[in-house]
Structure formats: C-alpha cells, structure tokens
Design a protein around this motif. Sequence first.
Motif, PDB file in Angstrom:
ATOM      1  N   ASN A 134      72.452  27.777   8.138  1.00  0.00           N
ATOM      2  CA  ASN A 134      71.688  28.913   8.649  1.00  0.00           C
ATOM      3  C   ASN A 134      70.581  29.375   7.714  1.00  0.00           C
ATOM      4  O   ASN A 134      69.707  30.137   8.127  1.00  0.00           O
ATOM      5  CB  ASN A 134      72.631  30.082   8.927  1.00  0.00           C
ATOM      6  CG  ASN A 134      73.735  29.712   9.885  1.00  0.00           C
ATOM      7  OD1 ASN A 134      73.501  29.005  10.862  1.00  0.00           O
ATOM      8  ND2 ASN A 134      74.950  30.160   9.604  1.00  0.00           N
ATOM      9  N   GLY A 135      70.621  28.936   6.456  1.00  0.00           N
ATOM     10  CA  GLY A 135      69.585  29.314   5.515  1.00  0.00           C
ATOM     11  C   GLY A 135      69.867  30.609   4.783  1.00  0.00           C
ATOM     12  O   GLY A 135      70.854  31.308   5.049  1.00  0.00           O
ATOM     13  N   VAL A 136      68.991  30.929   3.845  1.00  0.00           N
ATOM     14  CA  VAL A 136      69.131  32.130   3.029  1.00  0.00           C
ATOM     15  C   VAL A 136      67.833  32.930   3.089  1.00  0.00           C
ATOM     16  O   VAL A 136      66.737  32.387   3.249  1.00  0.00           O
ATOM     17  CB  VAL A 136      69.466  31.788   1.559  1.00  0.00           C
ATOM     18  CG1 VAL A 136      70.853  31.176   1.460  1.00  0.00           C
ATOM     19  CG2 VAL A 136      68.421  30.853   0.953  1.00  0.00           C
ATOM     20  N   ARG A 137      67.966  34.238   2.951  1.00  0.00           N
ATOM     21  CA  ARG A 137      66.817  35.130   2.857  1.00  0.00           C
ATOM     22  C   ARG A 137      66.546  35.398   1.374  1.00  0.00           C
ATOM     23  O   ARG A 137      67.470  35.713   0.628  1.00  0.00           O
ATOM     24  CB  ARG A 137      67.100  36.442   3.588  1.00  0.00           C
ATOM     25  CG  ARG A 137      67.358  36.259   5.085  1.00  0.00           C
ATOM     26  CD  ARG A 137      67.701  37.584   5.760  1.00  0.00           C
ATOM     27  NE  ARG A 137      67.913  37.392   7.185  1.00  0.00           N
ATOM     28  CZ  ARG A 137      66.939  37.442   8.085  1.00  0.00           C
ATOM     29  NH1 ARG A 137      65.701  37.698   7.701  1.00  0.00           N
ATOM     30  NH2 ARG A 137      67.197  37.250   9.356  1.00  0.00           N
ATOM     31  N   GLU A 251      55.787  23.753   5.180  1.00  0.00           N
ATOM     32  CA  GLU A 251      56.440  23.542   6.471  1.00  0.00           C
ATOM     33  C   GLU A 251      57.913  23.942   6.409  1.00  0.00           C
ATOM     34  O   GLU A 251      58.479  24.383   7.416  1.00  0.00           O
ATOM     35  CB  GLU A 251      56.312  22.079   6.884  1.00  0.00           C
ATOM     36  CG  GLU A 251      54.892  21.640   7.173  1.00  0.00           C
ATOM     37  CD  GLU A 251      54.822  20.177   7.569  1.00  0.00           C
ATOM     38  OE1 GLU A 251      55.885  19.572   7.798  1.00  0.00           O
ATOM     39  OE2 GLU A 251      53.694  19.645   7.644  1.00  0.00           O
ATOM     40  N   ALA A 252      58.522  23.755   5.256  1.00  0.00           N
ATOM     41  CA  ALA A 252      59.917  24.129   5.063  1.00  0.00           C
ATOM     42  C   ALA A 252      60.160  24.294   3.571  1.00  0.00           C
ATOM     43  O   ALA A 252      59.442  23.716   2.743  1.00  0.00           O
ATOM     44  CB  ALA A 252      60.856  23.078   5.643  1.00  0.00           C
ATOM     45  N   ALA A 262      71.563  22.044  -0.880  1.00  0.00           N
ATOM     46  CA  ALA A 262      70.269  22.444  -0.316  1.00  0.00           C
ATOM     47  C   ALA A 262      70.454  23.574   0.685  1.00  0.00           C
ATOM     48  O   ALA A 262      71.025  23.376   1.765  1.00  0.00           O
ATOM     49  CB  ALA A 262      69.591  21.256   0.355  1.00  0.00           C
ATOM     50  N   ALA A 263      69.956  24.747   0.312  1.00  0.00           N
ATOM     51  CA  ALA A 263      69.999  25.902   1.216  1.00  0.00           C
ATOM     52  C   ALA A 263      68.584  26.174   1.713  1.00  0.00           C
ATOM     53  O   ALA A 263      67.708  26.542   0.923  1.00  0.00           O
ATOM     54  CB  ALA A 263      70.549  27.126   0.497  1.00  0.00           C
ATOM     55  N   PRO A 264      68.309  25.984   2.992  1.00  0.00           N
ATOM     56  CA  PRO A 264      66.957  26.250   3.491  1.00  0.00           C
ATOM     57  C   PRO A 264      66.623  27.739   3.410  1.00  0.00           C
ATOM     58  O   PRO A 264      67.494  28.595   3.582  1.00  0.00           O
ATOM     59  CB  PRO A 264      67.018  25.769   4.944  1.00  0.00           C
ATOM     60  CG  PRO A 264      68.459  25.832   5.315  1.00  0.00           C
ATOM     61  CD  PRO A 264      69.224  25.544   4.053  1.00  0.00           C
ATOM     62  N   ILE A 265      65.376  28.031   3.125  1.00  0.00           N
ATOM     63  CA  ILE A 265      64.917  29.422   3.069  1.00  0.00           C
ATOM     64  C   ILE A 265      64.488  29.835   4.477  1.00  0.00           C
ATOM     65  O   ILE A 265      63.575  29.256   5.052  1.00  0.00           O
ATOM     66  CB  ILE A 265      63.753  29.564   2.080  1.00  0.00           C
ATOM     67  CG1 ILE A 265      64.243  29.259   0.656  1.00  0.00           C
ATOM     68  CG2 ILE A 265      63.159  30.970   2.149  1.00  0.00           C
ATOM     69  CD1 ILE A 265      63.149  29.292  -0.400  1.00  0.00           C
ATOM     70  N   ARG A 266      65.146  30.852   5.003  1.00  0.00           N
ATOM     71  CA  ARG A 266      64.879  31.293   6.376  1.00  0.00           C
ATOM     72  C   ARG A 266      63.992  32.523   6.438  1.00  0.00           C
ATOM     73  O   ARG A 266      63.468  32.869   7.510  1.00  0.00           O
ATOM     74  CB  ARG A 266      66.184  31.574   7.109  1.00  0.00           C
ATOM     75  CG  ARG A 266      67.029  32.674   6.518  1.00  0.00           C
ATOM     76  CD  ARG A 266      68.241  32.964   7.371  1.00  0.00           C
ATOM     77  NE  ARG A 266      67.830  33.455   8.680  1.00  0.00           N
ATOM     78  CZ  ARG A 266      68.704  33.705   9.661  1.00  0.00           C
ATOM     79  NH1 ARG A 266      69.995  33.482   9.479  1.00  0.00           N
ATOM     80  NH2 ARG A 266      68.273  34.169  10.812  1.00  0.00           N
ATOM     81  N   ALA A 267      63.814  33.217   5.303  1.00  0.00           N
ATOM     82  CA  ALA A 267      62.942  34.383   5.280  1.00  0.00           C
ATOM     83  C   ALA A 267      62.517  34.641   3.841  1.00  0.00           C
ATOM     84  O   ALA A 267      63.301  34.440   2.907  1.00  0.00           O
ATOM     85  CB  ALA A 267      63.637  35.613   5.857  1.00  0.00           C
ATOM     86  N   ALA A 274      60.416  28.995   9.360  1.00  0.00           N
ATOM     87  CA  ALA A 274      61.073  27.923  10.111  1.00  0.00           C
ATOM     88  C   ALA A 274      61.962  27.100   9.189  1.00  0.00           C
ATOM     89  O   ALA A 274      61.660  26.926   8.001  1.00  0.00           O
ATOM     90  CB  ALA A 274      60.026  27.027  10.765  1.00  0.00           C
ATOM     91  N   ILE A 275      63.055  26.604   9.730  1.00  0.00           N
ATOM     92  CA  ILE A 275      63.991  25.737   9.014  1.00  0.00           C
ATOM     93  C   ILE A 275      63.893  24.320   9.584  1.00  0.00           C
ATOM     94  O   ILE A 275      63.890  24.140  10.801  1.00  0.00           O
ATOM     95  CB  ILE A 275      65.436  26.263   9.136  1.00  0.00           C
ATOM     96  CG1 ILE A 275      65.610  27.558   8.338  1.00  0.00           C
ATOM     97  CG2 ILE A 275      66.438  25.213   8.661  1.00  0.00           C
ATOM     98  CD1 ILE A 275      66.987  28.168   8.488  1.00  0.00           C
TER      99      ILE A 275
END
Length: 292
Positions: A134-137, A251-252, A262-267, A274-275
């Motif tokens: 879900n990613g991290v803020r 882009e990501a 790997a934690a996608p950055i969501r905000a 975008a993730i």
Amino acid sequence: MPDRVLAVLTAPETGGEAAEPFRFADPAAPLLNVLDLGATRGDGVFETIGVGSGRAQALDPHLARLARSAAMLDMPEPDGSAWRAAVVAVAERLAEHREAFVKLVYTRGVEGTDHPTGWVLGAPSPDNSGPRANGVRVVVLDRGLPHDGVGELPWLLQGAKTLSYAVNMAALREAKRRGADDALFVSSDGFLLEGPTSNLLIKQGDRLITPSTSLGILAGTTQAEAFRFARSRGMTTSYEVLPKDALESAEALWLLSSVRNAAPIRAIDGVERAIDAEFTAALNAHLLARRD
C-alpha cells in the motif's frame, strides 16, 4: 521456534585472542556493562541484515560497511570471520521464520579499556506486507547542512552507520506528528538525501536513480541490490545529485531498507503519488528470494 537469538562475540576486533569467536546467551539476561560507551555515548556502529529462511542476505556488503563505519570512528577493525560466524549461526536458528533479521552492534567498549564490545541479535521481522503493498506517506525534512558541505566536516560522520540515532528517531517522530509514516531528508540548499533508516529510489522511464553517496549518504545494500535487479530487466541505473523537484517528475518512488525492503511512496507532504505496483511486487519478490 525462537523469538530472539543472541550471540556475544568473544573478541570482536581483528587480532583479538579468543578460543571461540562467540557464545550464545540469553537475550533477556543482563549482559551489557553500564559503562559501555555504546550505551553512554552512542559510540559505536551497527548493521541490520535481513534473513530469509535462515540465510543472511547481502552478508558480505554488510560486513564491509560495518568495517567502513568502524574505520570512520577510528575503532579497531572488526574481525570479519568472527562476525560472519556469529551472523550465520544466529540466522540458522531463525530458519523457521520466513522473514527475520539480525542486528550487529560493535561499540568502543567499557570506558577506560581498550576492548570493544560486539554482539549479534536476531529476531523475526515485523509484518511489512502493508507498507510494501500500500505504500508509505512521507514528509520532507531539512537535515540542516548544505549538500556540498559534508566533505569539509568529517567529524559529523555522515555516511557512517553509527549508534547515534537520536536525530533519526526524532525525524520519524516528527513524521508521525505530521500524519505520515516516514521522513525524507533534504539538504539545507534543497537537494535530496535519504530517509532516517532508508535510501531513496526514483524511477524515471527505464531509469532508476538514487541520490549520490558523495552527499554523505549511507551506501545502501538493499539499494545496490535493487540496481542489480533493474539492470537485469534492461533498465539503467545511476547515482546523482538531485534537486528536491526531482520528486515531482518521478514516475514512482520507494524507500529501501534491509528489513522492510521496498516500500513505495504513496504521498509526499500530503500530496498523493502514483504507485508502480507491478515493479514494486517484482522487486520485493527478488529481494525476499535473495540467499546471499
């Protein structure tokens, strides 16, 4: 299935005399001298290594970084073979856990002596499936130094993984106060650096980029593996000096570390991003499958 495993090194420094490199100990027992400089002054270095099904991941790069950090603090060179033996033994006792970690701690020792202290503590990893999927803020925080000033200030130990992590932990608390999960440091003149416990990864088309280690950034073992994975998929990789506005054109983005991977950055600062779910899943599958 053990929850925690502890190995205490008998002589953690090169040239130390010991019949056995380490001994297992009860993690709940009182073992650390209250005069140890690691506890009283944060005078020491550490590494955290991911463990997959009993195998320590990227062990050689972590041991090399431990030695580099120790050298930056003018500490005795760690005995690589002793540390390796302890890590392997602790990791093997965690083999029933799909994901675990070991933490290597190397201190200057008890004040007034010339004998460093070292131990390896292993435990199951927390559940990181949420941040990975879900990613991290994150919030952007000023580290307070210009991007080109680190070389003139070696006593600040930028690029060493020291036990003095109070600032890093304060940054994470500040992120929580602002409603985020993590933080991203920038220099006082607006260039991207790293997270308090992670490296930044940026995707632009078929390129993966991370801020240059010339900025005093800790060279990331997980980031290096992410670059190898990207190149295996035909992508190009580079270390660059990046202004803060490179976040907007990305882009990501991800934060990379040995346990969370790997934690996608969501905000970023409350602005949604975008993730890239496909690349994130493939990268984390690769990282979790590592066996060396």
